[in-house]
Design a protein around this motif. Structure first.
Motif, PDB file in Angstrom:
ATOM      1  N   ALA A  35       0.892  -1.287  -0.111  1.00 12.82           N
ATOM      2  CA  ALA A  35      -0.016   0.193   0.006  1.00 12.82           C
ATOM      3  C   ALA A  35       0.842   1.240  -0.029  1.00 12.82           C
ATOM      4  O   ALA A  35       2.111   1.209   0.249  1.00 12.82           O
ATOM      5  CB  ALA A  35      -1.023  -0.070   1.122  1.00 12.82           C
ATOM      6  N   SER A 271       6.119  -1.234   0.013  1.00 18.95           N
ATOM      7  CA  SER A 271       5.098  -0.150   0.522  1.00 18.95           C
ATOM      8  C   SER A 271       5.876   1.009   0.527  1.00 18.95           C
ATOM      9  O   SER A 271       7.030   1.366   0.467  1.00 18.95           O
ATOM     10  CB  SER A 271       4.611  -0.349   1.772  1.00 18.95           C
ATOM     11  N   ASP A 287      -2.899   5.218  -1.058  1.00 19.66           N
ATOM     12  CA  ASP A 287      -4.324   4.217  -1.119  1.00 19.66           C
ATOM     13  C   ASP A 287      -5.108   4.521   0.427  1.00 19.66           C
ATOM     14  O   ASP A 287      -6.278   4.699   0.326  1.00 19.66           O
ATOM     15  CB  ASP A 287      -3.819   2.893  -0.992  1.00 19.66           C
ATOM     16  N   ASP A 302      -9.389   5.356   3.865  1.00 20.83           N
ATOM     17  CA  ASP A 302      -9.082   5.262   2.481  1.00 20.83           C
ATOM     18  C   ASP A 302      -9.034   6.400   1.634  1.00 20.83           C
ATOM     19  O   ASP A 302      -9.934   7.109   2.063  1.00 20.83           O
ATOM     20  CB  ASP A 302      -9.744   4.160   1.651  1.00 20.83           C
TER      21      ASP A 302
END
Lengths: 384, 343
Positions: A35, A271, A287, A302
């Protein structure tokens, strides 16, 4: 998605002459594998201190006083989890730049002015990849086309066999101190330099084999930032922390660097933890987003949810203060100023500037609650 | 790099020329008669002063006199020293080794110890090690050299009678003078000659005479270098590139010695070069107090007796030393800092 790193209740204080600056007041965040996590907030709200605490490189007189920073080496499995705050400094030295690395705000200051670019990138390899490189050199040495005077070859093979086994061996340290014997490291340095050339070639820097022999003052700001990224990427870290990596660059370079980071995430790293005060960058690249205020994390969600449906009054105010094309009249700003963290406000640290402030806000610190799936808010307006 | 050194080297000659003009103009502020009086040895000669002025050409225009002086200078014909009762150049040659020997030991000691203590103090700043070195630095920086020298003499010569003033014990001095066939003076530096001749007792005796002067000269400069190095080190360790190095996984030793110290040395090199140059030319207090008959002692006595040829020669010598030190500093600077080397 499995977690990569989880910080819980991190407390960091700075012991200055004016008093104790309570820079982080029990902050926790989770970055998932694969992410991009964005951390936003005003200047001085503790974003940088947070990531530095996670890497344990908080500057003097700062001290990490509590909490946990758990790194999951292999997905979410607890047995591979390591609490970084409990580890020795040697363990952290081995980890930094190898598994977690960081790029900094000011590319002009982030490079050592008197070391060549190649030397600065090579350092990463020499710290973390000695074993691997020694093995490679051993292979090269045993190849048929390698022409070295035989006794010297034997000596080098012996030394590199030791290095491949244990790079911190006592014999090697002694050898590195003795003037002529220390030349054994030449091959190692050459190998590291070769790897540096390879890494900066990946970052689309023209003429990499020449660039490594240059010094920071020969390069432009954008180039320097690429070099800083190259240093961080050298050992393929799991997590790359970008501490306002684009704030001091002009817009075109900024876009290039962000594109580069996006590309790298696909190929090189797992990440990214992106710190910024630019909400546009967050909307484009992240994200998940965490909003920080005065040493607290107010809201985590989010990215779409946060922009469409902000819950915390501070997040709402922050989003309203972003200029828009359709804007008419004055731009709204948040009243008041960021509190002095030597004596922060009681209860919720945002209450003096909050339009929804209630009596309870002055007294107790709000717990973080999950108001919808994956959307956490720390505010008294919402109850469990 | 070579172009840089050549440029600095040529510039050095320009500066030396400037220094010589300056020194000569100071001399020219004296009247011709006053300068002619230097050559007067008897009352008879004093009556012929106007002729003397004429024959020496002291009324000629400035540039003619200047070029005459430079011509004499290139032949090492620097005039006669009343204090030393010898021609200036001969006296200079005999006084130089004494000063040279003192600085041979004190300059490396003060630079190495000063930088080392400063680094330690900077790394461990605000700890007890730092407090101790800082107290030490303040004491020696504020204590006048002559006072410190006298205290040392009082303790070590007065009470303990271990380190006496002078260059060497009289017995050895006579021995060296009387036995040129047995004892060769290779370098004229007593400690080194002693070792080269296998006479370790002479070397040891000379070293004992050197001890207090070296300590006196070194202390104040260590204190100064320590303070410069400490603040420079603290400044460098708080810079961003140190953070990059930490994030890279560098250990404390690499950060402090490879990254920070090399950067911190840049301002210190300048100071250290100057201090070395000054102590080479100006060990006046030390040499006078410990009666070491070197350049500083000679200059001090020449100044008292207005021995003008000596003062001029010494000014020229100091000028050359300082200009050379400057060149050395520039080269060192370029060696450390690529921003200078490559621009």
């Amino acid at each position: 998605m499995p977690k990569l790193i989880q910080a819980e209740d991190v407390v960091t204080n700075f012991y200055t002459y004016e008093g104790v600056v309570k820079a982080l007041n029990k902050v926790g965040l989770v970055v998932d594998h694969g992410a991009t996590f964005g951390l936003v907030g005003e200047s001085g709200c503790g974003k940088s201190v947070m990531v530095r605490s996670m890497m344990r490189i908080v500057q003097e007189p700062g001290q990490i006083e509590g909490g946990k920073v758990v790194l999951f080496f292999n997905g979410d499995q607890q047995q591979e989890a390591v609490d970084l705050l409990q580890q020795s400094e040697a363990y952290m030295e081995d980890l930094r730049g190898n598994h977690i690395s960081m790029i900094f705000q000011e590319p002009n200051a982030a490079l050592n002015p008197i070391m060549s670019i190649g030397d600065q990138i090579s350092e990463s390899f020499l710290f973390h990849r000695k074993k691997e490189m020694s093995k490679k050199i051993l292979e090269d040495l045993s190849a048929d086309d390698c022409r070295v005077f035989l006794p010297l070859k034997k000596l080098q093979q012996t030394l590199y066999t030791i290095a491949a086994d244990n790079p911190k061996s006592f014999i090697l340290i002694i050898c590195s101190k003795i003037p002529i014997l220390s030349l054994w490291q030449r091959r190692l340095k050459r190998e590291a330099l070769q790897r540096s050339i390879d890494i900066i070639r990946k970052l689309s820097i023209s003429n990499p084999s020449e660039t490594v022999h240059r010094y920071p003052h020969n390069l432009s700001g954008g180039m320097k930032q690429r070099i800083v990224i190259a240093i961080a990427l050298a050992c393929h870290p799991m997590l790359l922390i970008a501490d306002e990596a684009t704030s001091n660059l002009d817009v075109t370079i900024q876009a290039q660097i962000l594109e580069l980071l996006k590309d790298l995430k696909k190929t090189e790293i797992a990440s990214i933890l992106l710190i910024t005060h630019d909400l546009g960058i967050v909307a484009e690249t992240c994200d998940r987003v965490g909003v920080m205020y005065a040493g607290n994390l107010c809201e985590v969600a989010d990215v779409e949810k946060l922009f469409q449906n902000p819950q915390h009054p501070y997040t709402k105010a922050l989003l309203e203060s972003v200029p828009k094309f359709s804007q008419e009249g004055r731009l709204r700003s948040i009243d008041g100023a960021v509190p002095n963290l030597v004596s922060p406000p009681s209860g919720c640290r945002f209450h003096p500037r909050c339009s929804h402030a209630m009596e309870i806000c002055k007294q107790t610190f709000p717990e973080e609650i999950e108001i919808e799936e994956n959307h956490m808010v720390a505010c008294h307006l919402y109850v469990k | 790099m070579l172009a840089f050194i050549t440029r600095r080297f040529l510039f050095m000659f320009v500066v030396v020329f400037g220094v010589s003009v300056l020194i000569f103009s100071i001399l020219m502020t004296f009247s011709p008669e006053r300068r002619a009086a230097v050559y007067v040895r008897s009352p008879q000669q004093a009556q012929n002063l106007p002729q003397l002025v004429e024959s020496l050409g002291l009324n000629d225009p400035f540039y003619i006199q200047y070029f005459r002086w430079v011509k004499e200078l290139t032949h090492f014909n620097l005039g006669y020293s009343v204090v030393a009762a010898r021609p200036v150049w001969d006296a200079f040659k005999s006084f130089l080794p004494v000063t040279l020997e003192l600085n041979l030991y004190s300059v490396p000691i003060m630079i190495i110890v000063g930088i080392w203590l400063g680094t330690i103090s900077g790394i461990y700043h605000d700890t007890y090690i730092d407090h101790i070195t800082r107290i030490f630095a303040i004491i020696f920086w504020s204590l006048p050299t002559f006072l410190f020298a006298l205290i040392l003499l009082m303790i070590f010569y007065g009470y303990f009678e271990v380190f006496s003033p002078g260059i060497i014990s009289d017995a050895y001095s006579v021995y060296i003078h009387d036995n040129p066939d047995k004892y060769t003076q290779y370098t004229h530096l007593l400690t080194i000659d002693g070792i080269l001749n296998g006479r370790f007792d002479i070397a040891w005796d000379a070293a004992k005479h050197l001890f207090l002067p070296v300590v006196t000269q070194v202390m104040v400069i260590i204190a100064l270098l320590l303070r410069v190095m400490r603040s420079s080190m603290i400044e460098e360790t708080s810079k961003d590139y140190i953070m990059t190095a930490r994030a890279k996984g560098a250990d404390k030793k690499t950060i402090n010695f490879k990254h920070a110290r090399k950067n911190a040395l840049i301002p210190v090199v300048t100071v250290a070069g100057w201090l070395a140059a000054f102590s080479m030319s100006g060990s006046i207090e030390v040499e006078v107090i410990f009666t070491r008959q070197g350049l500083g002692w000679w200059l001090a006595n020449a100044a008292i007796q207005l021995d003008i040829p000596v003062i001029m020669a010494m000014c020229m010598f100091m000028g050359i030393i300082i200009v050379t030190a400057n060149l050395a500093v520039d080269i060192l600077y370029a060696y450390i800092d690529p921003r200078i080397r490559l621009s």
